[in-house]
Enzyme design. Sequence first.
Site, PDB file in Angstrom:
ATOM      1  N   TYR A  55     -32.805 -39.781   4.455  1.00  0.00           N
ATOM      2  CA  TYR A  55     -33.706 -38.893   3.730  1.00  0.00           C
ATOM      3  C   TYR A  55     -35.082 -38.930   4.398  1.00  0.00           C
ATOM      4  O   TYR A  55     -35.781 -39.948   4.358  1.00  0.00           O
ATOM      5  CB  TYR A  55     -33.845 -39.306   2.267  1.00  0.00           C
ATOM      6  CG  TYR A  55     -32.554 -39.321   1.471  1.00  0.00           C
ATOM      7  CD1 TYR A  55     -31.403 -38.669   1.922  1.00  0.00           C
ATOM      8  CD2 TYR A  55     -32.472 -39.992   0.263  1.00  0.00           C
ATOM      9  CE1 TYR A  55     -30.229 -38.695   1.188  1.00  0.00           C
ATOM     10  CE2 TYR A  55     -31.302 -40.009  -0.483  1.00  0.00           C
ATOM     11  CZ  TYR A  55     -30.185 -39.369  -0.011  1.00  0.00           C
ATOM     12  OH  TYR A  55     -29.019 -39.398  -0.748  1.00  0.00           O
ATOM     13  N   PRO A 201     -25.612 -34.462 -10.534  1.00  0.00           N
ATOM     14  CA  PRO A 201     -24.937 -34.575 -11.828  1.00  0.00           C
ATOM     15  C   PRO A 201     -25.222 -33.429 -12.790  1.00  0.00           C
ATOM     16  O   PRO A 201     -24.514 -33.297 -13.785  1.00  0.00           O
ATOM     17  CB  PRO A 201     -25.493 -35.895 -12.386  1.00  0.00           C
ATOM     18  CG  PRO A 201     -26.856 -36.000 -11.790  1.00  0.00           C
ATOM     19  CD  PRO A 201     -26.711 -35.435 -10.402  1.00  0.00           C
ATOM     20  N   GLY A 205     -24.608 -24.410 -13.530  1.00  0.00           N
ATOM     21  CA  GLY A 205     -24.496 -22.997 -13.201  1.00  0.00           C
ATOM     22  C   GLY A 205     -24.473 -22.058 -14.388  1.00  0.00           C
ATOM     23  O   GLY A 205     -25.189 -22.236 -15.370  1.00  0.00           O
TER      24      GLY A 205
END
Length: 275
Positions: A55, A201, A205
């Site tokens: 990251y 998690p 949508g």
Amino acid sequence: MKIGDFEVGNIGFGAMRLSADGTIWEAPADRQGPLAVLRRAVELGVRHIDTADAYALGANEELIAEALHPYADDVTIATKGGVARPGVEEWIPLGRPEYLRQQAELSLRRLRRDVIDLYYLHRVDPQVPLADQVGALARLREEGKIRHIGLSEATVDQLEEARGIAPVAAVQNLYNLTDRTHEEVVDYAAKHGIAFVPFFPIAVGDHAKAGGPVATVAAKIGATPAQTALAWLLRRSPAMFPIPGTTSVAHLEENVAAAGFTLTDEQFARLDRVS
């Protein structure tokens, strides 16, 4: 909830999104917002922070150290090694033992830790025997540089093989209401005392839109759709340990509060039909 011998509560924090943009390539130019989110997470009782050396090429780990070092005794840090980032759009599994050992050493320095509480194999490298990859982590554990071993995006067969080499405390796979590819892994984790850490998690949508099943259940329990999605995960398995990430203190507070909501059997069953 326990990961290995660590008590971590019900919900952790995934720090990936604190990198500057969607490519997870650059460190944020303005560090004050991400620093505030990390510090507020600990104030709210979050006791597990998750990151990775990939990251922002390690800058995410440095950000965590800047925010939280010296760490509270009960705050645990998880990081990952085993993915190379030679370019902005490239995430390439690299599981050579010497590389994993080097990356763990670099993570220790960036995090300002003597021991990494939980160290994941970020991805299984198909070009390297899994025994060699897990063996490198087992050696780090024997040397006292990591406390617990985890695997990310692993199958049941890979977990079985890995557990034959060293104890596995956690598995971190993509899993949410609308993507349940790893159902078998969730159940395997619960059976064998392994923490299942779902990433992304809260991906719900269209199901979370007004009139949809998530929004409907959310209205009944007085929660937001995101909180309802997290409540479903927590009800789904005793091994479940979500680590939702955000760049917003308000969203962080919303996510942490999800642990206070409990679904009825009927509400859980209704959401369980979402896919």
